[in-house]
Write an enzyme that holds these catalytic residues in place. Structure first.
Site, PDB file in Angstrom:
ATOM      1  N   LEU A  55      11.715   1.286  27.853  1.00 17.21           N
ATOM      2  CA  LEU A  55      11.094   0.989  29.129  1.00 17.21           C
ATOM      3  C   LEU A  55      10.416  -0.366  28.978  1.00 17.21           C
ATOM      4  CD1 LEU A  55       9.293   4.366  30.050  1.00 17.21           C
ATOM      5  CD2 LEU A  55      11.473   3.528  30.944  1.00 17.21           C
ATOM      6  N   ASP A  56      10.475  -1.193  30.019  1.00 11.94           N
ATOM      7  CA  ASP A  56       9.750  -2.462  29.971  1.00 11.94           C
ATOM      8  C   ASP A  56       8.269  -2.212  29.707  1.00 11.94           C
ATOM      9  OD1 ASP A  56      12.077  -3.844  30.538  1.00 11.94           O
ATOM     10  OD2 ASP A  56      11.650  -4.064  32.671  1.00 11.94           O
ATOM     11  N   THR A  57       7.604  -3.193  29.147  1.00 16.95           N
ATOM     12  CA  THR A  57       6.185  -3.055  28.810  1.00 16.95           C
ATOM     13  C   THR A  57       5.365  -2.607  30.014  1.00 16.95           C
ATOM     14  OG1 THR A  57       6.320  -4.718  27.058  1.00 16.95           O
ATOM     15  CG2 THR A  57       4.141  -4.302  27.993  1.00 16.95           C
ATOM     16  N   THR A  59       6.392  -0.963  32.645  1.00 18.12           N
ATOM     17  CA  THR A  59       6.847   0.290  33.243  1.00 18.12           C
ATOM     18  C   THR A  59       6.157   1.486  32.600  1.00 18.12           C
ATOM     19  OG1 THR A  59       9.002  -0.698  33.709  1.00 18.12           O
ATOM     20  CG2 THR A  59       8.868   1.698  33.795  1.00 18.12           C
ATOM     21  N   ARG A 157      14.795  -3.867  38.597  1.00 15.70           N
ATOM     22  CA  ARG A 157      14.030  -5.045  39.032  1.00 15.70           C
ATOM     23  C   ARG A 157      14.922  -6.058  39.746  1.00 15.70           C
ATOM     24  NH1 ARG A 157      10.839  -6.678  33.672  1.00 15.70           N
ATOM     25  NH2 ARG A 157      10.006  -8.323  35.055  1.00 15.70           N
TER      26      ARG A 157
END
Length: 238
Positions: A55-57, A59, A157
């Site tokens: 997961l992106d930082t 998120t 995104r």
């Protein structure tokens, strides 16, 4: 006792409720990451668990961890075979006319010295598909539920921007970034709200993460409290 909420636990898997701002991998510049939490996430097991996906930082939400190498291999195969279903909530910095739909784009990675790297829609890119539905609009923002069918980098995104015409609120790469004041956001407003991992011979791993506080502060409510006359999503496998 873990300081990170545990959403699901059995002998081979953990699903944690990853807080926004916690990177999975150690940043090059240093600082805290999920690695700092792995010791406490042993929860009595000898091995530290391993993140199965990313997961992106920014998120928040459901993150699957494997408790041993064999489980990690099986879970990786489940992702490859699209035996995993993910649901995300995202707040758009704008509105959309349609109520639901699909976004199918080919995505490529580009990089520049000035702006760093990002994903773009390009004919020669890798195919990606996300299904979505609109939950509610408020003050020029829109709460969207996303079901990614593929797992490309930054997929939701860039799909928000290129497919729906508005970036996720707070996105520093595809939008205007975090802003203070009314309608502002402390981060990219994306939340992994549900995860299902199917397993041969065992019951599926299922986890849900409640809507985070920064979504609530913007005036949105948990989808479970939204009237149930919205269209149901079709079958999905990620």
């Amino acid at each position: 006792m873990s300081t990170i909420p545990i959403l699901y636990e059995d002998g081979e898997a953990l699903v944690i409720d990853k807080p926004a701002g916690l990177p999975i991998d150690r940043p090059r510049a240093g600082g805290r990451s999920l690695d700092d939490q792995l010791e406490e996430l042993k929860l009595g097991f000898q091995r530290a668990p391993m993140a199965v996906h990313r997961l992106d930082t920014d998120t928040s939400g459901c993150l699957l961890l494997a408790r041993n190498p064999k489980a990690l291999k099986r879970f990786n195969k489940a992702f490859e075979d699209r035996q995993v279903e993910k649901v995300y909530l995202g707040i758009l910095a704008g509105t959309v006319a349609e109520d639901e739909g699909e976004i199918a784009l080919s995505l490529s990675k580009i990089s520049s010295k000035e702006e760093g790297w990002r994903m773009i829609a390009a004919k020669k890119g890798k195919p990606s598909l996300t299904r979505w539905r609109k939950l509610v609009e408020k003050d020029g923002m829109t709460l969207i539920e996303f079901w990614p069918e593929t797992g490309r980098t930054h997929q939701i995104r860039i799909h928000a921007l290129a497919g729906l015409g508005a970036p996720l609120l707070g996105d520093p790469v595809y939008g205007e970034g975090p802003k203070g004041g009314a309608g502002g956001a402390p981060r990219t407003m994306l939340h992994a709200s549900a995860l299902t991992v199917h397993r041969d011979g065992k019951s599926a791993i299922t986890a849900t993460s409640p809507m985070p506080a920064d979504f609530l502060r913007l005036g949105f409510v948990d989808p479970g409290q939204i009237p149930a006359d919205l269209p149901e999503p079709g079958p999905s496998g990620v």
